[in-house]
Design a protein around this motif. Sequence first.
Motif, PDB file in Angstrom:
ATOM      1  N   TYR A 105       0.833  -1.203   0.000  1.00 16.35           N
ATOM      2  CA  TYR A 105       0.000   0.000   0.000  1.00 16.35           C
ATOM      3  C   TYR A 105       0.872   1.258   0.000  1.00 16.35           C
ATOM      4  O   TYR A 105       0.620   2.208  -0.757  1.00 16.35           O
ATOM      5  N   THR A 106       1.907   1.261   0.838  1.00 16.08           N
ATOM      6  CA  THR A 106       2.788   2.426   0.923  1.00 16.08           C
ATOM      7  C   THR A 106       3.503   2.668  -0.399  1.00 16.08           C
ATOM      8  O   THR A 106       3.573   3.808  -0.884  1.00 16.08           O
ATOM      9  N   LEU A 107       4.033   1.611  -1.001  1.00 18.05           N
ATOM     10  CA  LEU A 107       4.721   1.763  -2.283  1.00 18.05           C
ATOM     11  C   LEU A 107       3.788   2.277  -3.368  1.00 18.05           C
ATOM     12  O   LEU A 107       4.170   3.120  -4.183  1.00 18.05           O
ATOM     13  N   ASN A 108       2.567   1.764  -3.382  1.00 17.31           N
ATOM     14  CA  ASN A 108       1.584   2.226  -4.368  1.00 17.31           C
ATOM     15  C   ASN A 108       1.345   3.721  -4.234  1.00 17.31           C
ATOM     16  O   ASN A 108       1.277   4.459  -5.224  1.00 17.31           O
ATOM     17  N   LYS A 109       1.252   4.180  -2.988  1.00 20.97           N
ATOM     18  CA  LYS A 109       1.068   5.610  -2.718  1.00 20.97           C
ATOM     19  C   LYS A 109       2.271   6.419  -3.205  1.00 20.97           C
ATOM     20  O   LYS A 109       2.126   7.458  -3.853  1.00 20.97           O
ATOM     21  N   LEU A 110       3.474   5.943  -2.874  1.00 29.21           N
ATOM     22  CA  LEU A 110       4.681   6.689  -3.211  1.00 29.21           C
ATOM     23  C   LEU A 110       4.885   6.768  -4.721  1.00 29.21           C
ATOM     24  O   LEU A 110       5.345   7.793  -5.232  1.00 29.21           O
ATOM     25  N   ILE A 111       4.541   5.711  -5.421  1.00 26.77           N
ATOM     26  CA  ILE A 111       4.660   5.734  -6.879  1.00 26.77           C
ATOM     27  C   ILE A 111       3.733   6.796  -7.469  1.00 26.77           C
ATOM     28  O   ILE A 111       4.097   7.504  -8.407  1.00 26.77           O
ATOM     29  N   LYS A 112       2.549   6.940  -6.881  1.00 28.97           N
ATOM     30  CA  LYS A 112       1.623   7.976  -7.356  1.00 28.97           C
ATOM     31  C   LYS A 112       2.168   9.379  -7.075  1.00 28.97           C
ATOM     32  O   LYS A 112       1.810  10.333  -7.763  1.00 28.97           O
ATOM     33  N   TYR A 113       3.023   9.493  -6.069  1.00 24.41           N
ATOM     34  CA  TYR A 113       3.660  10.774  -5.764  1.00 24.41           C
ATOM     35  C   TYR A 113       4.938  10.992  -6.582  1.00 24.41           C
ATOM     36  O   TYR A 113       5.664  11.953  -6.348  1.00 24.41           O
ATOM     37  N   GLY A 114       5.228  10.087  -7.509  1.00 22.82           N
ATOM     38  CA  GLY A 114       6.368  10.279  -8.396  1.00 22.82           C
ATOM     39  C   GLY A 114       7.665   9.641  -7.948  1.00 22.82           C
ATOM     40  O   GLY A 114       8.725   9.932  -8.521  1.00 22.82           O
ATOM     41  N   PHE A 115       7.619   8.772  -6.940  1.00 23.63           N
ATOM     42  CA  PHE A 115       8.837   8.091  -6.505  1.00 23.63           C
ATOM     43  C   PHE A 115       9.131   6.893  -7.407  1.00 23.63           C
ATOM     44  O   PHE A 115       8.223   6.254  -7.919  1.00 23.63           O
ATOM     45  N   LYS A 116      10.421   6.628  -7.589  1.00 24.19           N
ATOM     46  CA  LYS A 116      10.865   5.483  -8.362  1.00 24.19           C
ATOM     47  C   LYS A 116      11.346   4.405  -7.405  1.00 24.19           C
ATOM     48  O   LYS A 116      12.107   4.681  -6.477  1.00 24.19           O
ATOM     49  N   LEU A 117      10.905   3.193  -7.644  1.00 22.90           N
ATOM     50  CA  LEU A 117      11.238   2.091  -6.749  1.00 22.90           C
ATOM     51  C   LEU A 117      12.614   1.534  -7.083  1.00 22.90           C
ATOM     52  O   LEU A 117      12.925   1.265  -8.239  1.00 22.90           O
ATOM     53  N   VAL A 118      13.437   1.362  -6.052  1.00 24.47           N
ATOM     54  CA  VAL A 118      14.789   0.832  -6.204  1.00 24.47           C
ATOM     55  C   VAL A 118      14.980  -0.295  -5.195  1.00 24.47           C
ATOM     56  O   VAL A 118      14.557  -0.185  -4.047  1.00 24.47           O
ATOM     57  N   SER A 119      15.600  -1.384  -5.640  1.00 26.85           N
ATOM     58  CA  SER A 119      15.948  -2.469  -4.729  1.00 26.85           C
ATOM     59  C   SER A 119      17.387  -2.259  -4.277  1.00 26.85           C
ATOM     60  O   SER A 119      18.284  -2.100  -5.106  1.00 26.85           O
ATOM     61  N   VAL A 120      17.597  -2.223  -2.972  1.00 22.34           N
ATOM     62  CA  VAL A 120      18.921  -1.874  -2.443  1.00 22.34           C
ATOM     63  C   VAL A 120      19.505  -3.014  -1.620  1.00 22.34           C
ATOM     64  O   VAL A 120      18.777  -3.848  -1.080  1.00 22.34           O
ATOM     65  N   PRO A 121      20.838  -3.061  -1.486  1.00 21.15           N
ATOM     66  CA  PRO A 121      21.479  -4.083  -0.651  1.00 21.15           C
ATOM     67  C   PRO A 121      21.377  -3.727   0.820  1.00 21.15           C
ATOM     68  O   PRO A 121      21.256  -2.550   1.187  1.00 21.15           O
ATOM     69  N   ASP A 122      21.425  -4.748   1.662  1.00 13.49           N
ATOM     70  CA  ASP A 122      21.429  -4.532   3.112  1.00 13.49           C
ATOM     71  C   ASP A 122      22.846  -4.536   3.669  1.00 13.49           C
ATOM     72  O   ASP A 122      23.046  -4.215   4.842  1.00 13.49           O
ATOM     73  N   ILE A 123      23.824  -4.902   2.852  1.00 13.53           N
ATOM     74  CA  ILE A 123      25.226  -4.893   3.263  1.00 13.53           C
ATOM     75  C   ILE A 123      25.952  -3.838   2.433  1.00 13.53           C
ATOM     76  O   ILE A 123      25.964  -3.906   1.197  1.00 13.53           O
ATOM     77  N   ILE A 124      26.515  -2.837   3.097  1.00 11.96           N
ATOM     78  CA  ILE A 124      27.174  -1.738   2.382  1.00 11.96           C
ATOM     79  C   ILE A 124      28.491  -1.391   3.091  1.00 11.96           C
ATOM     80  O   ILE A 124      28.696  -1.756   4.257  1.00 11.96           O
ATOM     81  N   PRO A 125      29.393  -0.678   2.411  1.00 19.17           N
ATOM     82  CA  PRO A 125      30.646  -0.290   3.060  1.00 19.17           C
ATOM     83  C   PRO A 125      30.399   0.555   4.304  1.00 19.17           C
ATOM     84  O   PRO A 125      29.567   1.471   4.295  1.00 19.17           O
ATOM     85  N   THR A 126      31.110   0.253   5.352  1.00 17.46           N
ATOM     86  CA  THR A 126      30.969   1.007   6.602  1.00 17.46           C
ATOM     87  C   THR A 126      31.257   2.488   6.381  1.00 17.46           C
ATOM     88  O   THR A 126      30.641   3.356   7.010  1.00 17.46           O
ATOM     89  N   LYS A 127      32.171   2.778   5.472  1.00 20.34           N
ATOM     90  CA  LYS A 127      32.535   4.169   5.208  1.00 20.34           C
ATOM     91  C   LYS A 127      31.334   4.965   4.676  1.00 20.34           C
ATOM     92  O   LYS A 127      31.192   6.160   4.954  1.00 20.34           O
ATOM     93  N   ILE A 128      30.442   4.305   3.929  1.00 15.81           N
ATOM     94  CA  ILE A 128      29.246   4.980   3.434  1.00 15.81           C
ATOM     95  C   ILE A 128      28.337   5.372   4.593  1.00 15.81           C
ATOM     96  O   ILE A 128      27.782   6.474   4.636  1.00 15.81           O
ATOM     97  N   ILE A 129      28.214   4.478   5.553  1.00 15.09           N
ATOM     98  CA  ILE A 129      27.391   4.764   6.739  1.00 15.09           C
ATOM     99  C   ILE A 129      27.959   5.961   7.491  1.00 15.09           C
ATOM    100  O   ILE A 129      27.216   6.844   7.949  1.00 15.09           O
ATOM    101  N   GLU A 130      29.284   6.010   7.593  1.00 16.60           N
ATOM    102  CA  GLU A 130      29.930   7.134   8.273  1.00 16.60           C
ATOM    103  C   GLU A 130      29.725   8.428   7.490  1.00 16.60           C
ATOM    104  O   GLU A 130      29.452   9.482   8.078  1.00 16.60           O
ATOM    105  N   ARG A 131      29.849   8.359   6.166  1.00 17.66           N
ATOM    106  CA  ARG A 131      29.673   9.558   5.344  1.00 17.66           C
ATOM    107  C   ARG A 131      28.235  10.077   5.408  1.00 17.66           C
ATOM    108  O   ARG A 131      27.994  11.274   5.256  1.00 17.66           O
ATOM    109  N   CYS A 132      27.289   9.153   5.630  1.00 15.81           N
ATOM    110  CA  CYS A 132      25.888   9.582   5.732  1.00 15.81           C
ATOM    111  C   CYS A 132      25.574  10.239   7.070  1.00 15.81           C
ATOM    112  O   CYS A 132      24.500  10.802   7.251  1.00 15.81           O
ATOM    113  N   GLY A 133      26.521  10.135   8.016  1.00 18.33           N
ATOM    114  CA  GLY A 133      26.334  10.905   9.236  1.00 18.33           C
ATOM    115  C   GLY A 133      26.476  10.174  10.541  1.00 18.33           C
ATOM    116  O   GLY A 133      26.332  10.783  11.600  1.00 18.33           O
ATOM    117  N   LEU A 134      26.753   8.866  10.505  1.00 23.63           N
ATOM    118  CA  LEU A 134      26.945   8.154  11.757  1.00 23.63           C
ATOM    119  C   LEU A 134      28.422   8.203  12.123  1.00 23.63           C
ATOM    120  O   LEU A 134      29.258   7.658  11.414  1.00 23.63           O
TER     121      LEU A 134
END
Length: 423
Positions: A162-191
Amino acid sequence: MWFNKVSNQFLRCQRILFRKRSTQSYVDPLQEIPEPEYNINFVCNPSNRDTIFNNILARKGVGDIDKVLELSGKPELKESFLQELSKIPNQTDPAILSYGDKPHLIKECGQKPEFDFEPEEFKKLVTKLKLFRSQNLGPIIGQRGYIFVGDLAELEEALVCYTLNKLIKYGFKLVSVPDIIPTKIIERCGLISDNKRTLIYNLDSSYGDNYSLSGTAEMSLAYKVMNNTFCIEDLPLKLAAVSRCFRAETSRIMEERGIYRVHQFTKVEMFVCSEQEKSKEQFQELLTIQEDLFSSLNLHFQVIDMPSHDLGSPAYRKVDMEGWMPGKKFYGELSSCSNCTDYQSRRLNIKYKAKNGEFLHVHTLNGTGCAVPRMLIALCETYQTKRGHIRVPEILVPYMRGKTLIKIQPVADMRTNKYKFKH
């Protein structure tokens, strides 16, 4: 038809990003993480020292502007200088500073549900209906784990769809993302880890490079658009993702027992790259979308502007929406929405070409579309009946194969897992 629409929008998003990467040869992802482009002209200007110092003081006190200024004049200590510079938080929306140290209630939405019986808490309610297990799950799931069964598992999927259907109507594009990412990316995002205990689960170093489990899809989406320069016509870039979120959170607060605060959960996340002068407008749009999502489910909630000391390092401004949970008898956070301005884009090299030909860092924003466990608490406690059943919100009925009432599940009791610890 719905699937085709999702696919077409997803492919369009992929084409936009491919245009940016088409001239790049493949390199190891860890090697292509760029050097941060901090706003050194502002931060290292002594005349801005007091402004930055007071901003740090108003937030969580992380960062030392005096140390940054001291090291800025010592080229031989560049690594230490950059490390201290990375700890300086984003600036804060001046309007937030006027609130002091307390949240500011913007408005309340919907009405508190009324009952002619004492409403039960989520855990007790769904356990009676054989929808849920959280005890004696064995060593695999671990602490703060849970299992949804039958209709409750279907309700989780219904909320996500339901949420995705709503977001698509608001112009969002659906992307499938990994759950494992470089730790440095997490730090760069602000942690900021700083070698202390954090909310992030790190993978063992024996697996090679430094990777971690993602705490939210925001980080993976930021990673996806790293090292890109967008045409202004492609902005705002609005991405949505469903992912598992992994957080080593703990809490001794009584109201946060059960699945309110867990170590892994499903979440739908919104992520936006915006022109600088339009990020406030995009922030308001995200808030409107969140309000629409929760109002359409007939939940009672309040919209709260968070004070400066509750902002993470990246956030310029953050607004939470807290839903009323009748069984727990308190307001629990359902969503968060943040404008991070250029904090993340400077650290991940995400830019756009303005109309005057200048290359500027985008402003990044993020917002929760649906954090499943807390949404389920609010929904099940709000829609419970006197007989201990759960009504399905009308708008979710089509996503539940027409089911309107959740009753006790016709499933056998799950066998308790037996195991022995080795001494």
